[in-house]
Write an enzyme that holds these catalytic residues in place. Structure first.
Site, PDB file in Angstrom:
ATOM      1  N   GLU A 148     -11.387  18.237  -8.504  1.00 38.03           N
ATOM      2  CA  GLU A 148     -11.594  17.074  -7.630  1.00 38.03           C
ATOM      3  C   GLU A 148     -12.516  16.065  -8.319  1.00 38.03           C
ATOM      4  O   GLU A 148     -12.264  14.854  -8.290  1.00 38.03           O
ATOM      5  CB  GLU A 148     -12.201  17.525  -6.307  1.00 38.03           C
ATOM      6  CG  GLU A 148     -12.460  16.401  -5.315  1.00 38.03           C
ATOM      7  CD  GLU A 148     -13.260  16.866  -4.110  1.00 38.03           C
ATOM      8  OE1 GLU A 148     -13.493  16.034  -3.215  1.00 38.03           O
ATOM      9  OE2 GLU A 148     -13.665  18.046  -4.069  1.00 38.03           O
TER      10      GLU A 148
ATOM     11  N   ASP B  32     -11.222  12.344  -9.400  1.00 37.61           N
ATOM     12  CA  ASP B  32     -11.885  11.137  -8.898  1.00 37.61           C
ATOM     13  C   ASP B  32     -12.095  10.136 -10.036  1.00 37.61           C
ATOM     14  O   ASP B  32     -11.851   8.933  -9.884  1.00 37.61           O
ATOM     15  CB  ASP B  32     -13.216  11.523  -8.259  1.00 37.61           C
ATOM     16  CG  ASP B  32     -13.977  10.329  -7.716  1.00 37.61           C
ATOM     17  OD1 ASP B  32     -13.473   9.676  -6.783  1.00 37.61           O
ATOM     18  OD2 ASP B  32     -15.072  10.032  -8.228  1.00 37.61           O
TER      19      ASP B  32
ATOM     20  N   GLU C 261      -7.242  14.322  -4.955  1.00 41.70           N
ATOM     21  CA  GLU C 261      -8.032  14.121  -6.167  1.00 41.70           C
ATOM     22  C   GLU C 261      -7.931  15.338  -7.091  1.00 41.70           C
ATOM     23  O   GLU C 261      -7.819  15.183  -8.317  1.00 41.70           O
ATOM     24  CB  GLU C 261      -9.494  13.878  -5.803  1.00 41.70           C
ATOM     25  CG  GLU C 261      -9.732  12.537  -5.138  1.00 41.70           C
ATOM     26  CD  GLU C 261     -11.193  12.300  -4.795  1.00 41.70           C
ATOM     27  OE1 GLU C 261     -11.634  11.147  -4.853  1.00 41.70           O
ATOM     28  OE2 GLU C 261     -11.892  13.280  -4.460  1.00 41.70           O
TER      29      GLU C 261
END
Length: 237
Positions: free
Chosen positions: A57, A61, A133
Protein backbone atom coordinates in the site's frame (compact mmCIF):
# COMPACT_ATOMS: atom_id res chain seq x y z
CA UNK A 1 15.68 -8.87 -6.04
CA UNK A 2 14.31 -11.85 -7.97
CA UNK A 3 16.91 -13.38 -10.29
CA UNK A 4 16.41 -13.42 -14.05
CA UNK A 5 16.00 -17.21 -14.16
CA UNK A 6 13.51 -17.22 -11.28
CA UNK A 7 11.46 -14.52 -13.04
CA UNK A 8 11.68 -16.53 -16.28
CA UNK A 9 10.31 -19.60 -14.48
CA UNK A 10 7.48 -17.51 -13.04
CA UNK A 11 6.72 -16.20 -16.52
CA UNK A 12 6.44 -19.63 -18.14
CA UNK A 13 4.39 -20.86 -15.19
CA UNK A 14 1.99 -17.92 -15.67
CA UNK A 15 1.48 -18.94 -19.29
CA UNK A 16 0.06 -22.32 -18.30
CA UNK A 17 -1.84 -21.09 -15.23
CA UNK A 18 -5.38 -19.87 -15.71
CA UNK A 19 -5.80 -16.24 -14.55
CA UNK A 20 -7.74 -15.83 -11.34
CA UNK A 21 -11.09 -14.07 -11.26
CA UNK A 22 -9.45 -10.91 -9.93
CA UNK A 23 -6.71 -10.98 -12.57
CA UNK A 24 -9.39 -11.16 -15.24
CA UNK A 25 -11.17 -8.20 -13.67
CA UNK A 26 -8.11 -5.98 -13.51
CA UNK A 27 -6.82 -7.08 -16.93
CA UNK A 28 -3.43 -8.07 -15.55
CA UNK A 29 -1.97 -11.56 -15.03
CA UNK A 30 0.77 -11.78 -12.42
CA UNK A 31 4.05 -13.47 -13.25
CA UNK A 32 4.75 -13.93 -9.54
CA UNK A 33 1.43 -14.96 -7.96
CA UNK A 34 2.87 -14.55 -4.46
CA UNK A 35 2.90 -10.78 -4.95
CA UNK A 36 -0.84 -10.83 -5.62
CA UNK A 37 -1.40 -12.99 -2.56
CA UNK A 38 0.51 -10.66 -0.24
CA UNK A 39 -1.23 -7.59 -1.70
CA UNK A 40 -4.57 -9.08 -0.62
CA UNK A 41 -3.53 -10.24 2.86
CA UNK A 42 -4.59 -8.14 5.85
CA UNK A 43 -2.41 -7.56 8.90
CA UNK A 44 -5.05 -9.20 11.09
CA UNK A 45 -4.25 -12.50 9.40
CA UNK A 46 -0.47 -12.13 9.02
CA UNK A 47 1.17 -9.49 11.28
CA UNK A 48 4.60 -9.96 9.66
CA UNK A 49 5.14 -6.77 7.56
CA UNK A 50 6.55 -8.84 4.70
CA UNK A 51 3.43 -10.99 4.50
CA UNK A 52 0.61 -8.41 4.51
CA UNK A 53 -0.47 -5.64 2.16
CA UNK A 54 0.62 -2.56 4.14
CA UNK A 55 4.09 -2.25 2.58
CA UNK A 56 2.53 -2.71 -0.86
CA UNK A 57 0.00 0.00 0.00
CA UNK A 58 2.88 2.34 0.89
CA UNK A 59 4.58 1.65 -2.44
CA UNK A 60 1.35 1.87 -4.43
CA UNK A 61 0.58 5.28 -2.95
CA UNK A 62 3.93 6.59 -4.27
CA UNK A 63 3.44 4.98 -7.70
CA UNK A 64 -0.05 6.50 -7.96
CA UNK A 65 1.28 9.96 -7.13
CA UNK A 66 4.01 9.63 -9.76
CA UNK A 67 1.83 8.27 -12.57
CA UNK A 68 -1.04 10.69 -11.95
CA UNK A 69 1.36 13.64 -11.60
CA UNK A 70 3.10 12.86 -14.90
CA UNK A 71 -0.23 12.41 -16.71
CA UNK A 72 -1.58 15.71 -15.36
CA UNK A 73 1.69 17.48 -16.17
CA UNK A 74 1.37 16.58 -19.86
CA UNK A 75 -2.42 16.97 -20.16
CA UNK A 76 -2.70 20.34 -18.43
CA UNK A 77 0.31 22.17 -19.82
CA UNK A 78 -0.98 25.61 -18.86
CA UNK A 79 -1.83 24.84 -15.23
CA UNK A 80 0.41 26.04 -12.41
CA UNK A 81 1.55 23.92 -9.47
CA UNK A 82 -1.44 24.80 -7.33
CA UNK A 83 -3.99 23.73 -9.95
CA UNK A 84 -2.09 20.53 -10.73
CA UNK A 85 -1.91 19.72 -7.02
CA UNK A 86 -5.67 20.21 -6.71
CA UNK A 87 -6.38 17.89 -9.66
CA UNK A 88 -3.99 15.24 -8.35
CA UNK A 89 -5.53 15.35 -4.88
CA UNK A 90 -8.98 14.77 -6.34
CA UNK A 91 -7.77 11.66 -8.18
CA UNK A 92 -5.62 10.02 -5.51
CA UNK A 93 -7.63 10.86 -2.38
CA UNK A 94 -8.73 7.81 -0.43
CA UNK A 95 -12.44 8.40 -1.02
CA UNK A 96 -12.06 8.31 -4.80
CA UNK A 97 -9.75 5.28 -4.71
CA UNK A 98 -12.31 3.50 -2.54
CA UNK A 99 -15.05 4.42 -5.00
CA UNK A 100 -13.11 2.97 -7.94
CA UNK A 101 -12.09 -0.11 -5.92
CA UNK A 102 -15.70 -0.73 -4.87
CA UNK A 103 -16.63 -1.08 -8.54
CA UNK A 104 -14.09 -3.90 -8.76
CA UNK A 105 -15.28 -5.25 -5.39
CA UNK A 106 -11.67 -5.69 -4.30
CA UNK A 107 -12.67 -6.32 -0.70
CA UNK A 108 -14.17 -9.63 -1.86
CA UNK A 109 -10.66 -10.98 -2.43
CA UNK A 110 -9.02 -9.76 0.80
CA UNK A 111 -7.83 -12.40 3.25
CA UNK A 112 -8.46 -11.49 6.90
CA UNK A 113 -9.24 -13.18 10.19
CA UNK A 114 -12.63 -13.07 11.84
CA UNK A 115 -11.77 -9.99 13.93
CA UNK A 116 -12.34 -7.78 10.90
CA UNK A 117 -16.02 -7.12 10.22
CA UNK A 118 -16.24 -6.82 6.43
CA UNK A 119 -20.03 -6.51 6.71
CA UNK A 120 -19.45 -3.08 8.23
CA UNK A 121 -19.79 -0.76 5.23
CA UNK A 122 -17.32 1.80 6.56
CA UNK A 123 -14.66 -0.86 7.21
CA UNK A 124 -15.21 -2.44 3.79
CA UNK A 125 -15.14 0.95 2.05
CA UNK A 126 -11.86 2.00 3.68
CA UNK A 127 -10.33 -1.41 3.00
CA UNK A 128 -11.25 -1.13 -0.68
CA UNK A 129 -9.19 2.04 -0.98
CA UNK A 130 -6.21 0.48 0.79
CA UNK A 131 -6.29 -2.58 -1.45
CA UNK A 132 -6.43 -0.42 -4.58
CA UNK A 133 -3.10 1.13 -3.56
CA UNK A 134 -1.72 -2.25 -2.53
CA UNK A 135 -2.64 -3.76 -5.89
CA UNK A 136 -0.91 -0.91 -7.70
CA UNK A 137 2.23 -1.64 -5.70
CA UNK A 138 2.05 -5.35 -6.47
CA UNK A 139 1.55 -4.76 -10.20
CA UNK A 140 4.50 -2.34 -10.19
CA UNK A 141 6.75 -4.92 -8.52
CA UNK A 142 5.59 -7.68 -10.85
CA UNK A 143 5.42 -5.94 -14.22
CA UNK A 144 7.15 -2.58 -13.82
CA UNK A 145 5.95 0.97 -14.27
CA UNK A 146 4.32 0.40 -17.68
CA UNK A 147 2.01 -2.29 -16.30
CA UNK A 148 1.17 -0.08 -13.32
CA UNK A 149 0.43 2.83 -15.66
CA UNK A 150 -1.99 0.73 -17.71
CA UNK A 151 -3.88 -0.33 -14.60
CA UNK A 152 -3.99 3.20 -13.16
CA UNK A 153 -5.15 4.69 -16.45
CA UNK A 154 -7.90 2.12 -17.01
CA UNK A 155 -9.29 2.03 -13.47
CA UNK A 156 -8.59 5.55 -12.24
CA UNK A 157 -7.43 8.23 -14.68
CA UNK A 158 -10.03 7.57 -17.36
CA UNK A 159 -12.67 8.27 -14.70
CA UNK A 160 -11.19 11.72 -14.01
CA UNK A 161 -14.53 13.40 -14.72
CA UNK A 162 -16.02 11.58 -11.72
CA UNK A 163 -13.37 12.90 -9.33
CA UNK A 164 -14.13 16.10 -7.50
CA UNK A 165 -11.79 18.50 -5.77
CA UNK A 166 -14.61 20.45 -4.12
CA UNK A 167 -13.52 19.21 -0.70
CA UNK A 168 -9.80 19.52 -1.40
CA UNK A 169 -9.06 21.99 1.39
CA UNK A 170 -5.39 20.99 1.46
CA UNK A 171 -5.00 21.92 -2.22
CA UNK A 172 -6.77 25.25 -1.64
CA UNK A 173 -4.57 26.03 1.36
CA UNK A 174 -1.35 25.25 -0.53
CA UNK A 175 -2.51 27.26 -3.54
CA UNK A 176 -3.29 30.34 -1.45
CA UNK A 177 0.09 30.29 0.28
CA UNK A 178 1.89 29.85 -3.04
CA UNK A 179 0.03 32.82 -4.54
CA UNK A 180 1.13 34.95 -1.57
CA UNK A 181 4.75 33.82 -1.98
CA UNK A 182 4.72 32.16 1.44
CA UNK A 183 6.17 28.84 2.56
CA UNK A 184 3.63 26.03 2.02
CA UNK A 185 1.98 24.50 5.11
CA UNK A 186 3.75 21.64 6.89
CA UNK A 187 1.69 18.56 7.75
CA UNK A 188 2.82 16.17 10.46
CA UNK A 189 1.31 13.24 12.33
CA UNK A 190 0.54 14.07 15.95
CA UNK A 191 -1.16 10.85 17.00
CA UNK A 192 -2.41 7.47 15.73
CA UNK A 193 -4.77 5.33 17.78
CA UNK A 194 -7.26 2.49 17.41
CA UNK A 195 -7.06 -1.06 15.95
CA UNK A 196 -5.39 -1.67 12.61
CA UNK A 197 -8.67 -1.89 10.70
CA UNK A 198 -10.09 1.28 12.24
CA UNK A 199 -7.23 3.69 12.98
CA UNK A 200 -7.79 7.32 13.90
CA UNK A 201 -5.15 9.83 12.73
CA UNK A 202 -4.51 13.28 14.17
CA UNK A 203 -2.64 15.57 11.79
CA UNK A 204 -1.21 19.00 12.58
CA UNK A 205 -1.03 21.65 9.87
CA UNK A 206 1.62 24.28 10.57
CA UNK A 207 1.27 27.44 8.48
CA UNK A 208 3.93 30.06 7.77
CA UNK A 209 2.98 32.30 10.71
CA UNK A 210 3.58 29.35 13.07
CA UNK A 211 -0.11 28.79 13.76
CA UNK A 212 -1.12 25.15 14.15
CA UNK A 213 -4.41 23.52 13.21
CA UNK A 214 -5.48 19.97 13.99
CA UNK A 215 -7.50 17.54 11.89
CA UNK A 216 -8.78 14.08 12.85
CA UNK A 217 -9.74 11.35 10.36
CA UNK A 218 -9.69 7.65 9.52
CA UNK A 219 -6.78 8.15 7.12
CA UNK A 220 -3.85 10.56 6.95
CA UNK A 221 -5.33 12.24 3.90
CA UNK A 222 -8.72 12.73 5.53
CA UNK A 223 -7.06 14.22 8.63
CA UNK A 224 -4.94 16.53 6.46
CA UNK A 225 -8.09 17.76 4.71
CA UNK A 226 -9.78 18.52 8.03
CA UNK A 227 -6.69 20.31 9.38
CA UNK A 228 -6.54 22.37 6.18
CA UNK A 229 -10.25 23.19 6.42
CA UNK A 230 -9.72 24.41 9.99
CA UNK A 231 -6.82 26.56 8.84
CA UNK A 232 -8.85 28.10 6.01
CA UNK A 233 -11.79 28.83 8.28
CA UNK A 234 -9.70 30.18 11.17
CA UNK A 235 -7.33 32.50 9.31
CA UNK A 236 -7.91 35.42 6.97
CA UNK A 237 -6.08 34.41 3.80
Amino acid sequence: MISFFTRLNFFFLSLITKPTELEQKVKYTFIDKSLLEVSLTHKSLKPNPKKNYERFEFLGDAVLDYVVSEWLFHKYGKDDEGKLTKKRSALVKKQFLAKMATKLNLVKYVKTNNSLDLKNQKVAYNLNGNIFESLVGAIFLDGGIKSAEKFIYKFLIMHENKATADDNYKGKLIEIYQEKGLEPPLFRVKNVEGPDHDKIFTIEAVVSDDKMFLGIGRSKKEAEQKASKNALESTKL
